[in-house]
Structure formats: C-alpha cells, structure tokens
Write a protein that holds these residues in place. Structure first.
Motif: not given
Length: 156
Positions: A33-35, A46-50, A76-79, A92-99
């Motif tokens: 998980e980055s900025s 929709m948390r935003g874009v990377i 552990n949070t990742c995209i 292409v989409l990023g999905a946030l996951a706890d781990s």
C-alpha cells in the motif's frame, strides 16, 4: 487428465476476518500500500489513484464497497492490481486488501453456488463459496463487483 484442466488457481486475501479469493488470471500484481492520491467527488469506496509505472490506476476499498468499515493501513495492507472486463474493454483497477494470504487450487466440486439472500441483495459478484482448510472462501467475480456506471464514475 481432464480434471486437472478444470482446477483453477485463486489468490486468497482477507477483508476484516473474512477470506476472499480472486481467479489468479485476473490478478496482475500485488503492491505494498503506497501513497494514494485522493480524487475529489468520487464515491467513498474509491480511495484515489496510484501511479503504476506511469499509468494512473484507480484504487478501490473493497471493504467499503462491501459495506464494511474502511480499510486501516497496517504492515500487511496491500493493493491487488486486477484487470476488470467492462463492455469488451480491460480496465486496470487496484483493490485494497487487509492482507494477501496464498494462492490455492480448487476443483469445481470444491465450490458451491453463491448463496441467494433474498431479491434485494445483489450477490452476482460472488462466483461461489469454496472450502479450504475447513473454512469458507468467498470466490469473487471481479468483473461483476462494479456496474458499468460505477466503473465509469471511477475512471472518468
């Protein structure tokens, strides 16, 4: 030999305490998980874009999309970068996951149909319920999690 062809690999990941899975064929990569840059006037999930090697990739908080609490950033949070098909186009989409857990293989007989929970709840995005290590794993159909209108709002 035929049964080996039907076995599918799934990437398992956690949202809160629940285990979900995506077909690995839909997963491009997994990022720390980055900025994330917030985009004004977009839906809550929709948390935003990377910036992914020069491409703008929208990031969705699946916990919010599924009516859970917002994903809290941990070590552990990742995209999970996925490819979603919409109207014959790949997005292409990023999905946030706890781990992210692991890649597992499941055969069709290990997967039960998605539960039908009345007519008001849309469960089309659940491909099925798999059993792994004595627990249920909710297998998601990433192409059906978002409607065309929702995706257009996110990528517009």
């Amino acid at each position: 030999m035929e049964t080996a062809m039907e076995t599918t690999q799934y990437l398992t990941f956690k949202l809160d305490e629940e285990v979900f899975a995506l077909d690995v064929a839909k997963v491009r990569e997994i990022l720390e998980e980055s900025s994330i840059t917030k985009v004004p006037q977009t839906p809550d999930y929709m948390r935003g874009v990377i910036n992914l090697r020069g491409s703008v990739v929208p990031v969705i908080d699946l916990r919010l999309k599924f009516g859970m609490s917002e994903t809290v950033k941990t070590v552990n949070t990742c995209i999970i970068v996925t490819e979603v098909s919409m109207d014959g186009e790949n997005i292409v989409l990023g999905a946030l996951a706890d781990s992210v857990q692991e890649v597992i293989e499941m055969e069709p007989q290990q997967i039960e149909a998605a539960p039908h929970i009345g007519t008001r709840l849309n469960t089309d995005f659940i491909r099925g319920m798999g059993k792994h290590d004595g627990r249920f794993v909710m297998i998601l159909d990433i192409d059906k999690i978002f409607s065309s209108e929702e995706l257009e709002a996110v990528i517009a």
